[in-house]
Design a protein around this motif. Structure first.
Motif, PDB file in Angstrom:
ATOM      1  N   ASP A   1       0.521  -0.638   0.476  1.00  0.00           N
ATOM      2  CA  ASP A   1      -0.339   0.233   0.161  1.00  0.00           C
ATOM      3  C   ASP A   1       0.892   1.728  -0.593  1.00  0.00           C
ATOM      4  N   PRO A   2       1.069   1.572  -1.336  1.00  0.00           N
ATOM      5  CA  PRO A   2       2.525   2.595  -1.483  1.00  0.00           C
ATOM      6  C   PRO A   2       2.045   3.921  -1.123  1.00  0.00           C
ATOM      7  N   LEU A   3       0.854   4.212  -0.860  1.00  0.00           N
ATOM      8  CA  LEU A   3       0.411   5.819  -0.390  1.00  0.00           C
ATOM      9  C   LEU A   3      -0.718   5.790   0.032  1.00  0.00           C
ATOM     10  N   HIS A   4      -1.374   4.408   1.809  1.00  0.00           N
ATOM     11  CA  HIS A   4      -2.233   4.206   2.145  1.00  0.00           C
ATOM     12  C   HIS A   4      -3.510   5.694   1.595  1.00  0.00           C
ATOM     13  N   PHE A   5      -3.695   3.985   0.398  1.00  0.00           N
ATOM     14  CA  PHE A   5      -4.477   5.041   0.192  1.00  0.00           C
ATOM     15  C   PHE A   5      -6.153   4.358   0.375  1.00  0.00           C
ATOM     16  N   ARG A   6      -7.482   4.895   1.092  1.00  0.00           N
ATOM     17  CA  ARG A   6      -8.853   4.747   0.837  1.00  0.00           C
ATOM     18  C   ARG A   6      -9.748   5.411   0.664  1.00  0.00           C
ATOM     19  N   ASP A   7     -10.445   4.922   0.375  1.00  0.00           N
ATOM     20  CA  ASP A   7     -11.605   5.336  -0.151  1.00  0.00           C
ATOM     21  C   ASP A   7     -13.077   4.921   0.469  1.00  0.00           C
ATOM     22  N   GLN A   8     -14.040   4.280   0.003  1.00  0.00           N
ATOM     23  CA  GLN A   8     -14.641   4.004   1.113  1.00  0.00           C
ATOM     24  C   GLN A   8     -14.283   2.593   1.889  1.00  0.00           C
ATOM     25  N   LYS A   9     -13.393   2.161   1.262  1.00  0.00           N
ATOM     26  CA  LYS A   9     -12.470   0.676   1.835  1.00  0.00           C
ATOM     27  C   LYS A   9     -11.406   1.070   1.997  1.00  0.00           C
ATOM     28  N   LYS A  10     -10.214   0.899   2.748  1.00  0.00           N
ATOM     29  CA  LYS A  10      -9.236   0.393   2.556  1.00  0.00           C
ATOM     30  C   LYS A  10      -8.150  -0.494   1.533  1.00  0.00           C
ATOM     31  N   TYR A  11      -7.237  -0.013   0.669  1.00  0.00           N
ATOM     32  CA  TYR A  11      -6.709  -0.465  -0.481  1.00  0.00           C
ATOM     33  C   TYR A  11      -6.048  -1.958  -0.152  1.00  0.00           C
ATOM     34  N   PRO A  12      -5.670  -2.687   1.428  1.00  0.00           N
ATOM     35  CA  PRO A  12      -4.938  -3.929   1.274  1.00  0.00           C
ATOM     36  C   PRO A  12      -6.708  -4.378   1.964  1.00  0.00           C
ATOM     37  N   ASP A  13      -8.064  -3.794   2.109  1.00  0.00           N
ATOM     38  CA  ASP A  13      -9.241  -4.605   2.339  1.00  0.00           C
ATOM     39  C   ASP A  13      -9.565  -4.776   1.111  1.00  0.00           C
ATOM     40  N   ARG A  14      -9.262  -3.931  -0.369  1.00  0.00           N
ATOM     41  CA  ARG A  14      -9.669  -4.058  -1.469  1.00  0.00           C
ATOM     42  C   ARG A  14      -8.637  -5.025  -2.489  1.00  0.00           C
ATOM     43  N   MET A  15      -7.563  -5.291  -1.775  1.00  0.00           N
ATOM     44  CA  MET A  15      -6.689  -6.123  -2.312  1.00  0.00           C
ATOM     45  C   MET A  15      -6.918  -7.263  -1.512  1.00  0.00           C
ATOM     46  N   LYS A  16      -7.351  -7.798   0.207  1.00  0.00           N
ATOM     47  CA  LYS A  16      -8.285  -9.145   0.166  1.00  0.00           C
ATOM     48  C   LYS A  16      -9.797  -9.555  -0.380  1.00  0.00           C
ATOM     49  N   GLU A  17     -10.268  -9.002  -0.674  1.00  0.00           N
ATOM     50  CA  GLU A  17     -11.498  -9.346  -1.340  1.00  0.00           C
ATOM     51  C   GLU A  17     -11.304  -9.523  -2.863  1.00  0.00           C
ATOM     52  N   ALA A  18     -10.041  -8.638  -3.762  1.00  0.00           N
ATOM     53  CA  ALA A  18     -10.502  -9.366  -4.504  1.00  0.00           C
ATOM     54  C   ALA A  18      -9.477 -10.773  -4.838  1.00  0.00           C
ATOM     55  N   ARG A  19      -8.194 -11.069  -4.426  1.00  0.00           N
ATOM     56  CA  ARG A  19      -7.625 -12.172  -3.508  1.00  0.00           C
ATOM     57  C   ARG A  19      -8.972 -13.000  -4.100  1.00  0.00           C
ATOM     58  N   ARG A  20      -9.706 -12.916  -2.421  1.00  0.00           N
ATOM     59  CA  ARG A  20     -10.444 -13.933  -2.235  1.00  0.00           C
ATOM     60  C   ARG A  20     -11.417 -14.431  -3.850  1.00  0.00           C
ATOM     61  N   LYS A  21     -11.741 -13.635  -3.732  1.00  0.00           N
ATOM     62  CA  LYS A  21     -12.553 -14.017  -5.281  1.00  0.00           C
ATOM     63  C   LYS A  21     -12.640 -14.124  -6.341  1.00  0.00           C
ATOM     64  N   THR A  22     -11.087 -14.013  -6.585  1.00  0.00           N
ATOM     65  CA  THR A  22     -10.715 -14.856  -7.561  1.00  0.00           C
ATOM     66  C   THR A  22      -9.750 -16.079  -7.704  1.00  0.00           C
ATOM     67  N   GLY A  23      -9.167 -16.393  -6.022  1.00  0.00           N
ATOM     68  CA  GLY A  23      -7.662 -16.982  -6.065  1.00  0.00           C
ATOM     69  C   GLY A  23      -6.703 -16.713  -6.648  1.00  0.00           C
ATOM     70  N   GLU A  24      -6.706 -15.672  -7.261  1.00  0.00           N
ATOM     71  CA  GLU A  24      -5.642 -15.469  -7.881  1.00  0.00           C
ATOM     72  C   GLU A  24      -4.579 -13.849  -6.756  1.00  0.00           C
ATOM     73  N   LYS A  25      -2.993 -14.106  -7.494  1.00  0.00           N
ATOM     74  CA  LYS A  25      -2.433 -12.961  -6.753  1.00  0.00           C
ATOM     75  C   LYS A  25      -2.490 -11.652  -6.588  1.00  0.00           C
ATOM     76  N   GLU A  26      -2.940 -11.654  -7.830  1.00  0.00           N
ATOM     77  CA  GLU A  26      -3.225 -10.375  -8.993  1.00  0.00           C
ATOM     78  C   GLU A  26      -3.204 -10.289  -9.869  1.00  0.00           C
ATOM     79  N   ALA A  27      -3.537  -9.219 -10.684  1.00  0.00           N
ATOM     80  CA  ALA A  27      -4.057  -8.880 -11.299  1.00  0.00           C
ATOM     81  C   ALA A  27      -4.217  -9.093 -13.093  1.00  0.00           C
ATOM     82  N   MET A  28      -2.570 -10.108 -13.139  1.00  0.00           N
ATOM     83  CA  MET A  28      -1.791 -10.390 -14.379  1.00  0.00           C
ATOM     84  C   MET A  28      -1.162 -11.653 -14.004  1.00  0.00           C
ATOM     85  N   LEU A  29      -1.253 -12.996 -14.896  1.00  0.00           N
ATOM     86  CA  LEU A  29      -0.248 -13.870 -14.376  1.00  0.00           C
ATOM     87  C   LEU A  29       0.025 -14.605 -16.108  1.00  0.00           C
TER      88      LEU A  29
END
Length: 321
Positions: free
Chosen positions: A83-111
């Motif tokens: 989280d280089p910018l400690h960004f937060r909108d409606q959710k914290k950036y790390p929380d969005r990442m956790k949700e995306a990883r749980r949803k897709t089962g992947e670590k990030e957006a590129m394989l």
């Protein structure tokens, strides 16, 4: 104890009760509205069997269908700052990442992976639009650089499948810096004399289109894919004109010289095999090419077959009686 209430009635209810149907057995086509059985849709590579609409396909499923025998090896990608910018909108950036990883089962957006297609060794990278819209962040930049370095090291072509909504806003200027970084990675391939093939899938927009997605030696797109930098409404409001029908779709871009081919997903593997072998100076692929079978001992002729008949001649093996 009332055995009718406690035993007979529950038993009858369990026999005649309606079974629950899982929610993921059917998928509704967003283009024509047809209900598609999940197994039939999967076998058709997530292409609607009614209207031929190309739905999203995860990188892992795409690689399984593309590589010989569905076998590939993942390429290690350097870790990015969480989280280089400690960004937060409606959710914290790390929380969005956790949700995306749980949803897709992947670590990030590129394989990134390596393997063979039609006995042609390649390195491939693919974006996952279901992971935060396939947005381009530091990790995606690292992935493309890792793919280019691996391709240069192994002297293999690089095939990239793009699917993104643009740069990742949670990483701000750092995500925009991936545009020049990935451009340098493409130049590494050019300096090494290696082919770089881009397959644009729906949608490919924003900073991804303005960088590595439009720098291929060969530009291929799937049918009716949305490809562009700015959105249609933004362009119309800027130039104060109505855009033509089908603007920013792959067929329109093909007609206006921005693409080389528009290829159906079923034909894409064969197309990539032909192009990669042509650009690397390899002979055309042989249809049905498989490893040669092991040498088997030659069977000795049987005594009955060798025994002469009444005429003194040995009968032919396929002689009719």
């Amino acid at each position: 104890m009332n055995w009718i209430t406690n035993y007979v009635r529950p038993t009858i209810n369990s026999l005649f009760s309606r079974r629950e149907v899982p929610d993921n057995l059917w998928t509704k086509c967003p283009e024509c509205g047809s209900m598609l059985f999940h197994r039939e849709l999967s076998e058709n590579l997530n292409v609607c069997t009614n209207c031929d609409h190309h739905m999203a396909l995860t990188p892992r499923d795409r690689f399984t269908a593309m590589f010989d025998g569905g076998i590939f090896t993942e390429v290690k990608v350097p870790e990015a700052v969480a989280d280089p910018l400690h960004f937060r909108d409606q959710k914290k950036y790390p929380d969005r990442m956790k949700e995306a990883r749980r949803k897709t089962g992947e670590k990030e957006a590129m394989l990134v992976a390596e393997g063979e297609i039609g006995r042609t060794p390649i390195v491939a990278a693919a974006q996952d639009f279901s992971f935060m819209g396939g947005s381009m962040g530091i990790y995606v930049g690292n992935a493309i650089i890792a793919a280019a370095e691996r391709a240069v090291k192994l002297k293999r072509p690089l095939v990239l499948f793009s699917a993104a909504g643009g740069a990742r806003m949670q990483e701000g200027i750092l995500s925009l810096m991936q545009m020049p970084r990935t451009t340098v990675a493409v130049e590494m391939l050019r300096d090494a004399g290696l082919p770089y093939i881009v397959v644009l899938t729906h949608p490919t927009t924003g900073g991804v289109t303005a960088s590595y997605a439009m720098l291929g030696d060969v530009q291929i797109a799937e049918p009716n894919a949305l490809i562009g930098f700015a959105g249609t409404r933004v362009i119309e409001q800027t130039i104060r004109e109505q855009l033509p029908e089908g603007f920013q779709r792959s067929e329109y871009l093909l007609d206006h010289g921005m693409l080389d081919r528009v290829t159906h997903r079923k034909d894409l593997r064969r197309e990539l095999i032909t192009i990669t072998r042509m650009l690397t100076g390899m002979p055309p692929a042989v249809a049905g090419d498989l490893p040669a079978p092991a040498d088997l001992p030659v069977a000795e002729p049987s005594e009955q077959a060798a025994k002469p008949d009444a005429t003194g001649d040995a009968p032919a093996p396929d002689a009719k009686k």
